[in-house]
Design an enzyme around this catalytic site. Structure first.
Site, PDB file in Angstrom:
ATOM      1  N   HIS B 134       0.878  -1.175   0.000  1.00  6.82           N
ATOM      2  CA  HIS B 134       0.000   0.000   0.000  1.00  6.82           C
ATOM      3  C   HIS B 134       0.916   1.227   0.000  1.00  6.82           C
ATOM      4  O   HIS B 134       2.042   1.172   0.506  1.00  6.82           O
ATOM      5  CB  HIS B 134      -0.834  -0.051   1.279  1.00  6.82           C
ATOM      6  CG  HIS B 134      -1.883   1.001   1.433  1.00  6.82           C
ATOM      7  ND1 HIS B 134      -1.579   2.292   1.779  1.00  6.82           N
ATOM      8  CD2 HIS B 134      -3.237   0.944   1.323  1.00  6.82           C
ATOM      9  CE1 HIS B 134      -2.711   2.987   1.872  1.00  6.82           C
ATOM     10  NE2 HIS B 134      -3.729   2.196   1.595  1.00  6.82           N
ATOM     11  N   ASP B 211       3.104  -4.317   8.159  1.00  3.46           N
ATOM     12  CA  ASP B 211       1.889  -3.525   7.986  1.00  3.46           C
ATOM     13  C   ASP B 211       0.721  -4.497   8.123  1.00  3.46           C
ATOM     14  O   ASP B 211       0.416  -5.253   7.209  1.00  3.46           O
ATOM     15  CB  ASP B 211       1.913  -2.853   6.609  1.00  3.46           C
ATOM     16  CG  ASP B 211       0.568  -2.254   6.218  1.00  3.46           C
ATOM     17  OD1 ASP B 211      -0.401  -2.384   6.991  1.00  3.46           O
ATOM     18  OD2 ASP B 211       0.489  -1.654   5.133  1.00  3.46           O
ATOM     19  N   GLN B 214      -4.496  -5.010   7.012  1.00  2.00           N
ATOM     20  CA  GLN B 214      -5.470  -5.918   6.393  1.00  2.00           C
ATOM     21  C   GLN B 214      -5.476  -7.299   7.037  1.00  2.00           C
ATOM     22  O   GLN B 214      -6.335  -8.115   6.720  1.00  2.00           O
ATOM     23  CB  GLN B 214      -5.172  -6.069   4.895  1.00  2.00           C
ATOM     24  CG  GLN B 214      -5.363  -4.814   4.096  1.00  2.00           C
ATOM     25  CD  GLN B 214      -6.821  -4.372   4.033  1.00  2.00           C
ATOM     26  OE1 GLN B 214      -7.745  -5.163   4.200  1.00  2.00           O
ATOM     27  NE2 GLN B 214      -7.033  -3.085   3.805  1.00  2.00           N
ATOM     28  N   CYS B 375      -4.888   2.617  -3.500  1.00  3.99           N
ATOM     29  CA  CYS B 375      -3.643   3.133  -2.922  1.00  3.99           C
ATOM     30  C   CYS B 375      -2.504   2.145  -3.132  1.00  3.99           C
ATOM     31  O   CYS B 375      -1.646   1.963  -2.268  1.00  3.99           O
ATOM     32  CB  CYS B 375      -3.792   3.464  -1.441  1.00  3.99           C
ATOM     33  SG  CYS B 375      -4.937   4.801  -1.136  1.00  3.99           S
TER      34      CYS B 375
END
Lengths: 147, 417
Positions: B134, B211, B214, B375
């Site tokens: 992202h 990250d 999600q 994104c």
């Protein structure tokens, strides 16, 4: 919300078979338009005869509204002088954004875009080509620009 | 030995209809149709326990935290620090000192880039990411590279949207100082082998940021088991409020990192000659935080655990499987992202119909999906497409939602021929 108002036959036709599609060689000016929100990109090429658009072509990747709007625009402005085109731009802008705007007969096929105003998220799709044309016209007026 | 493989057990225990009743927004109509919300990867909806916890806090407990001796300030501080402890348990961190409240995943990554990265990285150092990140896990590192003279390296993906792990491992070297990877791709749904990556990165002396935006709604995340140094996620993808997120960071790293933003709450003493900083984690929390957001996030974690993260994930996997099979029956539909191990994200294109036209037609049917580049522009460039349509599933989605999606796509096919 009526989808048929947005996706009229004229729009679908110009999306499937965009007119004046592909680069214009030679050209006097060109400009690139980009809608970073949706990734739509298009290029407009112009060949001028004095103050008049002698020929215009476009190429790009975009949604049906953006492609059809550009295709209809090229048909509408070919052969017209700058002042007429800018006035048309103003009329189209009103048509896309104002609920009370009534398409007049001078718009011809461009009136098919009046359904877009019911879909505020899509107004930018329809106006991208006009912004790009405006930029190309400005460049064509600039004497130092050599294409 | 039977040649027939046993059928997977249907998740009888999971009652999505009952779960739906916890989400008042799902009762509303959109364009005259019942809302079919298939955009949870962009933001999850809020269940009643979250709405009530926030309302209760605002109605009965609000004051500023860590200040004053009055009853409300103490109640607010207890609620806020209680939420921190709740987050610690949710991800199994060793200490609540390792839980920094931030606005969201984006801010968490920027914090690491600017505090850890700027102090530790220099010319010749490398940061390694992957091709499916992202923008929030690309741009902060590009900014850091400009500031420090470090170099950004990108591990490639293949046509299925799988990370090419071998290539990533080849890119690791003693110059690699930081490896930042998504746990789950937001645009493709690919689940990355983050533990494997973390182990390999540690072997060359690099630190690892995951990250988790999600991943956290779809899997049990145990930061100690993963062995990561930093783990970032947002509250709103976890059915909590917007404007609250978490940076987990190993205490030893946080202790050595300089503060990021200066201001109130992050200091111990201030004089014009010398300021001393607060203890962890408050050293990284300048200014009045999003207190009600933290309270709401803690309530969201309670709620998710009451349903069971594994049960939610199993339910979503069934929906993903069903939708993936059904969507490809529609002419001209191509799924973008076909990794073997996916979370509940279904990205696709329909020939002759741009994703934005799809989005508008589906919206008219009350079906909310995301359309665009998500994104993740480099992912779109890799697949040579301007955008995709993306349906994503959450704890409240049902087979009826999948059917509504398929019916609406059929309608789009009709309009566009």
């Amino acid at each position: 919300m009526d989808l048929k108002e947005l996706y009229r036959d004229v729009i679908l036709d110009h999306n499937r078979q965009p007119r004046n599609f592909g680069p214009l060689v030679p050209s006097d000016a060109h400009a690139e338009g980009h809608n970073p929100l949706c990734g739509d990109r298009l290029t407009v090429w112009l060949r001028m005869s004095g103050d008049r658009i002698e020929d215009i072509r476009f190429e790009g990747k975009g949604c049906a509204i953006s492609t059809a709007s550009a295709s209809l625009m090229t048909e509408a402005v070919k052969g017209k002088d700058k002042a007429t085109v800018m006035a048309l731009y103003g009329t189209i802008h009103a048509l896309l954004t104002r609920q009370d705007a009534v398409p007049d007969a001078s718009l011809g096929k461009l009136a098919a875009l009046s359904g877009v105003r019911e879909f505020p998220a899509r107004v930018k799709c329809a106006s991208l080509c006009w912004h790009t044309l405006g930029a190309a016209l400005e460049r064509s007026a600039d004497p130092v620009t050599t294409e | 030995m039977s040649a027939i493989a046993p059928l997977p057990t249907p998740s009888i225990a999971y009652d999505a209809e009952r779960v739906r009743r916890d989400f008042p927004i799902l009762e509303r109509l959109v364009n005259g149709r019942p809302l079919v919300y298939l955009d949870s990867a962009a933001s999850g909806q809020r269940p009643l326990p979250v709405l009530r916890a926030v309302e209760h806090y605002e109605t009965h407990c609000h004051a500023n935290v860590h200040r004053g001796v009055h009853a409300l300030s103490q109640a607010a501080t207890e609620a806020f620090e209680g939420a921190r402890e709740r987050v610690r348990r949710f991800i199994n961190a060793g200490s609540s000192r390792e839980i920094v409240f931030v606005r969201g995943t984006t801010e968490a990554i920027n914090l690491v880039a600017q505090s850890f990265g700027r102090a530790r990285l220099g010319r010749g150092d490398e940061i390694l990411i992957t091709a499916l990140e992202h923008h929030a896990n690309i741009v902060p590192w590009q900014m850091l590279c400009e500031q420090t003279g470090s170099t950004l390296k990108v591990a490639p993906i293949d046509r299925r949207g799988e990370l090419e792990l071998d290539r990533l491992l080849e890119l690791l070297s003693p110059r690699t100082r930081l490896v930042a990877v998504a746990h789950v791709s937001n645009a493709l749904g690919t689940v990355l082998p983050v533990k494997r990556i973390a182990d390999a990165a540690h072997a060359v002396g690099a630190v690892v940021l995951i990250d988790g935006a999600q991943a956290i709604p779809h899997s049990r995340v145990d930061v100690r088991e993963l062995g990561c140094d930093f783990y970032a996620f947002s509250g709103h993808k976890l059915y909590g409020p917007t404007g609250i997120g978490v940076l987990y960071a190993r205490e030893e790293l946080l202790a050595a990192m300089p503060p990021w933003q200066g201001g109130g709450d992050m200091i111990r003493t201030v004089s014009f000659e010398k300021t001393t900083y607060n203890d962890l984690p408050w050293k990284f929390e300048a200014g009045t935080p999003n207190i009600s957001g933290a309270v709401g996030l803690a309530a969201a974690m309670d709620y998710i655990e009451s349903l069971g993260v594994e049960a939610i994930a199993a339910h979503e996997q069934r929906l993903l499987k069903l939708a993936s099979a059904e969507v490809t029956r529609i002419g001209g539909v191509e799924i973008i992202g076909t990794a073997a191990h996916k979370a509940s994200v279904l990205s696709f294109t329909m020939q002759g119909c741009h994703p934005h036209d799809l989005g508008t037609i589906l919206d008219a049917e009350g079906v909310a999906i995301r359309t665009g580049h998500h994104c993740a522009m480099p992912v779109m460039t890799f697949f040579d497409i301007p955008a995709t349509a993306r349906a994503s599933f959450g704890c409240y989605n049902t087979e009826e939602d999948v059917e509504a999606l398929i019916a609406a796509l059929g309608k789009a096919r009709e309009v566009f021929g």
